[in-house]
Design an enzyme around this catalytic site. Structure first.
Site, PDB file in Angstrom:
ATOM      1  N   CYS A  93       0.803  -1.362  -0.017  1.00  0.00           N
ATOM      2  CA  CYS A  93       0.028  -0.122   0.010  1.00  0.00           C
ATOM      3  C   CYS A  93       1.000   1.209   0.145  1.00  0.00           C
ATOM      4  O   CYS A  93       1.926   1.219   0.313  1.00  0.00           O
ATOM      5  CB  CYS A  93      -0.973   0.001   1.155  1.00  0.00           C
ATOM      6  SG  CYS A  93      -2.149  -1.319   1.358  1.00  0.00           S
TER       7      CYS A  93
ATOM      8  N   GLU B 169       8.610 -14.908  -8.737  1.00  0.00           N
ATOM      9  CA  GLU B 169       8.138 -13.491  -8.494  1.00  0.00           C
ATOM     10  C   GLU B 169       7.517 -12.726  -9.801  1.00  0.00           C
ATOM     11  O   GLU B 169       6.675 -12.215  -9.917  1.00  0.00           O
ATOM     12  CB  GLU B 169       9.270 -12.626  -8.160  1.00  0.00           C
ATOM     13  CG  GLU B 169       9.579 -12.954  -6.611  1.00  0.00           C
ATOM     14  CD  GLU B 169      10.616 -12.041  -6.072  1.00  0.00           C
ATOM     15  OE1 GLU B 169      10.492 -11.456  -4.920  1.00  0.00           O
ATOM     16  OE2 GLU B 169      11.600 -12.008  -6.753  1.00  0.00           O
TER      17      GLU B 169
ATOM     18  N   HIS C  72      16.089 -38.014  -3.378  1.00  0.00           N
ATOM     19  CA  HIS C  72      14.819 -38.130  -2.046  1.00  0.00           C
ATOM     20  C   HIS C  72      13.688 -37.513  -2.455  1.00  0.00           C
ATOM     21  O   HIS C  72      12.901 -37.107  -1.781  1.00  0.00           O
ATOM     22  CB  HIS C  72      15.744 -37.408  -1.055  1.00  0.00           C
ATOM     23  CG  HIS C  72      16.908 -38.077  -0.633  1.00  0.00           C
ATOM     24  ND1 HIS C  72      16.980 -39.164   0.471  1.00  0.00           N
ATOM     25  CD2 HIS C  72      18.094 -37.732  -0.705  1.00  0.00           C
ATOM     26  CE1 HIS C  72      18.310 -39.458   0.844  1.00  0.00           C
ATOM     27  NE2 HIS C  72      18.958 -38.533  -0.063  1.00  0.00           N
TER      28      HIS C  72
ATOM     29  N   TRP D  11      -3.772  -2.244  -1.223  1.00  0.00           N
ATOM     30  CA  TRP D  11      -3.469  -3.664  -1.594  1.00  0.00           C
ATOM     31  C   TRP D  11      -4.453  -4.760  -0.730  1.00  0.00           C
ATOM     32  O   TRP D  11      -4.267  -4.536   0.620  1.00  0.00           O
ATOM     33  CB  TRP D  11      -1.979  -4.166  -1.250  1.00  0.00           C
ATOM     34  CG  TRP D  11      -1.377  -5.407  -2.111  1.00  0.00           C
ATOM     35  CD1 TRP D  11      -1.318  -5.969  -3.204  1.00  0.00           C
ATOM     36  CD2 TRP D  11      -1.210  -6.655  -1.220  1.00  0.00           C
ATOM     37  NE1 TRP D  11      -0.874  -6.891  -3.381  1.00  0.00           N
ATOM     38  CE2 TRP D  11      -0.672  -7.606  -2.270  1.00  0.00           C
ATOM     39  CE3 TRP D  11      -1.265  -7.105   0.121  1.00  0.00           C
ATOM     40  CZ2 TRP D  11      -0.222  -8.917  -1.913  1.00  0.00           C
ATOM     41  CZ3 TRP D  11      -1.048  -8.521   0.484  1.00  0.00           C
ATOM     42  CH2 TRP D  11      -0.616  -9.268  -0.729  1.00  0.00           C
TER      43      TRP D  11
ATOM     44  N   ASN E  58      -2.318   2.001   6.047  1.00  0.00           N
ATOM     45  CA  ASN E  58      -1.656   0.901   5.716  1.00  0.00           C
ATOM     46  C   ASN E  58      -1.588   0.240   7.230  1.00  0.00           C
ATOM     47  O   ASN E  58      -1.389   0.419   7.992  1.00  0.00           O
ATOM     48  CB  ASN E  58      -0.084   1.217   5.268  1.00  0.00           C
ATOM     49  CG  ASN E  58      -0.057   2.008   4.028  1.00  0.00           C
ATOM     50  OD1 ASN E  58      -1.138   1.946   3.170  1.00  0.00           O
ATOM     51  ND2 ASN E  58       1.086   2.453   3.411  1.00  0.00           N
ATOM     52  N   GLY E  59      -1.336  -1.299   6.621  1.00  0.00           N
ATOM     53  CA  GLY E  59      -1.212  -2.217   8.012  1.00  0.00           C
ATOM     54  C   GLY E  59      -2.482  -2.933   7.704  1.00  0.00           C
ATOM     55  O   GLY E  59      -3.574  -3.057   7.238  1.00  0.00           O
TER      56      GLY E  59
ATOM     57  N   LYS F 169       6.555  -4.329  -2.506  1.00  0.00           N
ATOM     58  CA  LYS F 169       7.867  -4.249  -2.353  1.00  0.00           C
ATOM     59  C   LYS F 169       8.063  -4.374  -0.863  1.00  0.00           C
ATOM     60  O   LYS F 169       9.033  -5.063  -0.500  1.00  0.00           O
ATOM     61  CB  LYS F 169       8.267  -2.738  -3.016  1.00  0.00           C
ATOM     62  CG  LYS F 169       9.971  -2.441  -2.684  1.00  0.00           C
ATOM     63  CD  LYS F 169      10.583  -3.457  -3.441  1.00  0.00           C
ATOM     64  CE  LYS F 169      12.072  -3.231  -3.531  1.00  0.00           C
ATOM     65  NZ  LYS F 169      12.932  -4.088  -4.354  1.00  0.00           N
TER      66      LYS F 169
ATOM     67  N   GLU G   9      17.499 -18.025  -4.545  1.00  0.00           N
ATOM     68  CA  GLU G   9      17.323 -16.713  -5.215  1.00  0.00           C
ATOM     69  C   GLU G   9      16.799 -16.733  -6.817  1.00  0.00           C
ATOM     70  O   GLU G   9      16.162 -15.832  -7.272  1.00  0.00           O
ATOM     71  CB  GLU G   9      18.421 -15.799  -4.934  1.00  0.00           C
ATOM     72  CG  GLU G   9      18.300 -14.230  -5.570  1.00  0.00           C
ATOM     73  CD  GLU G   9      17.244 -13.600  -4.825  1.00  0.00           C
ATOM     74  OE1 GLU G   9      16.824 -12.520  -5.357  1.00  0.00           O
ATOM     75  OE2 GLU G   9      16.723 -14.176  -3.808  1.00  0.00           O
TER      76      GLU G   9
ATOM     77  N   LYS H 139      13.220 -15.523  -8.280  1.00  0.00           N
ATOM     78  CA  LYS H 139      13.009 -14.492  -9.056  1.00  0.00           C
ATOM     79  C   LYS H 139      12.182 -14.871 -10.435  1.00  0.00           C
ATOM     80  O   LYS H 139      11.257 -14.399 -11.038  1.00  0.00           O
ATOM     81  CB  LYS H 139      14.354 -14.216 -10.033  1.00  0.00           C
ATOM     82  CG  LYS H 139      15.090 -13.499  -8.959  1.00  0.00           C
ATOM     83  CD  LYS H 139      14.572 -11.953  -8.764  1.00  0.00           C
ATOM     84  CE  LYS H 139      15.309 -11.007  -7.719  1.00  0.00           C
ATOM     85  NZ  LYS H 139      14.595 -11.688  -6.489  1.00  0.00           N
TER      86      LYS H 139
ATOM     87  N   ARG I 257       4.968  -0.387  -4.634  1.00  0.00           N
ATOM     88  CA  ARG I 257       4.786  -1.081  -3.416  1.00  0.00           C
ATOM     89  C   ARG I 257       3.423  -2.260  -3.551  1.00  0.00           C
ATOM     90  O   ARG I 257       3.319  -2.917  -2.619  1.00  0.00           O
ATOM     91  CB  ARG I 257       4.285  -0.111  -2.371  1.00  0.00           C
ATOM     92  CG  ARG I 257       5.435   0.610  -1.899  1.00  0.00           C
ATOM     93  CD  ARG I 257       5.063   1.848  -1.045  1.00  0.00           C
ATOM     94  NE  ARG I 257       4.647   1.451   0.365  1.00  0.00           N
ATOM     95  CZ  ARG I 257       5.331   1.167   1.189  1.00  0.00           C
ATOM     96  NH1 ARG I 257       6.802   1.531   1.153  1.00  0.00           N
ATOM     97  NH2 ARG I 257       4.998   0.839   2.438  1.00  0.00           N
TER      98      ARG I 257
END
Length: 623
Positions: free
Chosen positions: A2, A503, A519, A76, A112-113, A618, A496, A500, A27
């Site tokens: 947000c 994402e 395994h 958001w 926000n929150g 973000k 990582e 990516k 964000r």
């Protein structure tokens, strides 16, 4: 997550609010809205579902809304679906016509929150004749402020203070009151807020980029702190309502650093900024004599020698940095290192040793789970060290020691340069600790510090060959599954690279330690499945190669990522990417770059929104 903006001054507010919100799009959001006021006239509010340009079109770029005081928000969705009704701002007095542009209300606000006890608070308000028009916890919060405002002294600061002590959860709150034209009131708990002031105007935002066009002198609103903004001035208050002093901070990077600068997307721009970010971070701590000096982390040699255990907690890509740091620190210093996801660390009953050091890594310095983990460690008496990118952020302020990365603003949701700068800090921590504990000879210490100096140039060399990765990515844009494997540091880089891919390309991908394939995971390999093998660790390369052979025999298409000179990888891999040689401890800084480029170019090939991937934000400032 947000975005909040606010403005009060002499100019028309709405265009400034929209401009600020555009700087916070990274964000993550699914709706947007603004509320403005012209003197003592009624509030005017406009909301829109979807991207910010919808709100821009509805308001003619803000020109349709007169008024020199206003607040705005990109939402958001958490409580309630994305819709105009659930979008912010929210109001205290809803009646027929409140959904139109002009309306009358005692309190208007954005938030926000997450309010964890919103249902309990809503029940209280219902008993006091309040009704609700949305599905959001924010509406409950705004009406709770209104309740205390009307019931007690009609003092905004007092009403916010009473609200803050009743609310459980996190919030950054910006309010306008009908009785106080030209003023904006804010309050904060665990979610960031920044205030900027010029001679005749005051600005508010949830992150610095929204303010940089107007000022680089900012105040970070403290935790459990409130503020009153009027044109050209700001006053700060503690939870008791007493006025306090807050430190003014100057932002060293300017607005141009938050622009694309000719690149198609912020992500590819920030990938290319990694040599500078790594170099700047290194130079901030390493002097010309090769001595590492963390200016805001005053750990003496004796303190370091007394450390018996290191705990690292972080989220997302920062967690992957921590995994790399675990390998490097243990190998160079002999100190046992334990790495935890901050969201797990905060809820586990760990037997923490008083001789331990707890390290917390966060780009924004506001990551909710990492901040909570930091507070848990402090409660148990552990010394804490933060690695953050944002000066004055919550984690930076609350940690005992802090090391700042010099990555500058990172706009794309998918981190690249902040990740690389964090790696550099962890390398320097390992060398600083090894020197203090005598686990490296002076010659080896000097050799490794010189190798650190060479990393930016080596990253630049990798970026010169990006077109080859672009070609390869275009051939795999329609893949549905990918696997990344490696051992040791190579495994942490695989994690990582896989993240990516998920994402920004929305391709299902997994990272595994290469030795774990048999395994269970190898049963997922089918004809044509892309398997990326990272092979930069000399002692582990043959073992990982044998795992790639096993995958290839089951039909996998193999991409090998290795250092120059390891040309035997081509005997197994269908496509091989080479990076410059470096000390094996530092190889993550180089091998991650082709994986960043692979994820980026796959996303571009699929026509996706690279910088603003769906469902992601973000700064994750809620659980």
């Amino acid at each position: 997550m947000c975005g909040i903006v606010g403005y009060t001054g002499k100019d028309q507010a709405a265009p400034i609010l929209l401009e600020g919100l555009s700087k916070l799009e990274y964000r993550g959001y699914d709706s947007a809205g603004i509320a403005v006021r012209d003197g003592e006239d009624a509030f005017e509010m406009v909301k829109a579902k979807g991207r910010l340009f919808n709100l821009y079109n509805k308001t003619d770029g803000g020109r349709a809304l007169p008024g020199s005081c206003g607040i705005g928000h990109t939402r958001w969705a958490t409580h309630g679906e994305p819709s105009e009704v659930n979008a912010h701002p929210h109001i205290s007095d809803w009646f027929e016509g409140s959904g139109t542009a002009e309306f009358d209300s005692d309190v208007v606000g954005v938030h926000n929150g997450i309010i964890e006890n919103y249902q309990e608070l809503a029940d209280k308000l219902v008993r006091n004749d309040y009704t609700f028009y949305s599905q959001t916890d924010t509406e409950v919060l705004i009406k709770l402020v209104d309740y205390y405002y009307k019931k007690y002294t009609h003092d905004p600061v007092d009403a916010m203070s009473k609200t803050m002590v009743r609310v459980r959860g996190s919030f950054a709150l910006a309010l306008m009151f009908r009785d106080h034209p030209g003023e904006i009131y804010v309050a904060r708990k665990d979610s960031p807020l920044v205030v900027g002031v010029t001679d005749d105007a005051s600005y508010l935002a949830s992150d610095v980029p929204a303010l940089l066009k107007y000022t680089r002198d900012v105040y970070y609103v403290g935790n459990l702190e409130m503020a009153r903004l009027v044109p050209g001035d700001v006053e700060f208050y503690n939870l008791d309502g007493d006025q306090t002093e807050t430190l003014l901070t100057r932002i060293d990077w300017d607005a141009e650093a938050a622009e694309k600068g000719g690149f198609e997307h912020f992500m590819i721009k920030e990938i290319h900024e990694q040599p500078k970010a790594v170099r700047d971070t290194l130079n901030s701590c390493l002097d010309t004599d090769g001595n590492i000096n963390f200016k805001d982390a005053s750990l003496s040699d004796e303190d370091i020698r007394n450390i018996s255990q290191i705990y690292i907690a972080a989220c997302g890509s920062a967690y992957h940095v921590g995994v790399t740091a675990q390998y490097v620190i243990e190998d160079l210093t002999g100190i046992p290192v334990r790495v935890d996801l901050a969201s797990e660390f905060r809820y586990r009953n760990l037997p923490l040793s008083s001789k331990s050091l707890a390290v917390f890594i966060s780009q924004s310095g506001e990551t909710a789970d990492t901040l909570a983990a930091l507070r848990k460690a402090r409660e148990q008496g552990l010394p804490t060290l933060a690695i953050v990118n944002v000066l004055g952020s919550s984690i930076a302020r609350e940690a005992d020691h802090v090391v700042y990365t010099m990555a500058g603003p990172e706009i794309s949701v998918a981190t690249t340069k902040a990740y690389s700068a964090q790696l550099m800090v962890c390398y320097m921590l390992a060398l600083r600790f090894a020197k203090a504990r005598g686990t490296l000879t002076p010659e080896k210490y000097q050799e490794l510090t010189e190798e650190l100096r060479s990393l930016p140039e080596k990253i630049e060399k990798i970026l010169q060959d990006k077109e080859r990765i672009q070609w390869f990515a275009s051939k795999h844009a329609h893949d549905s599954d990918m696997f990344f494997i490696g051992r040791g540091v190579d495994y942490s880089v695989s994690m990582e690279g896989s993240l990516k891919m998920k994402e920004i390309s929305y391709i299902h991908s997994e990272a595994y330690p290469a030795g774990e394939l048999k395994h269970g995971t190898i049963s997922l390999i089918e004809e044509g499945t892309l398997v990326v093998g990272v092979l930069t660790q000399p002692l582990l390369m043959e073992k990982t190669l044998s795992n790639l052979v096993e995958c290839k025999s089951r039909g996998a298409y193999i991409m090998g990522l290795t250092s120059y000179g390891n040309y035997s990888v081509e005997d197994t891999a269908n496509f091989t990417v080479y990076v410059p040689k470096t000390d094996e401890h530092f190889s993550a800084s180089l091998s991650v770059v082709p994986l960043q480029l692979l994820g980026y170019y796959l996303s571009v090939s699929k026509g996706l929104d690279v910088d603003k991937p769906r469902n992601l934000a973000k700064s994750v400032t809620v659980e």
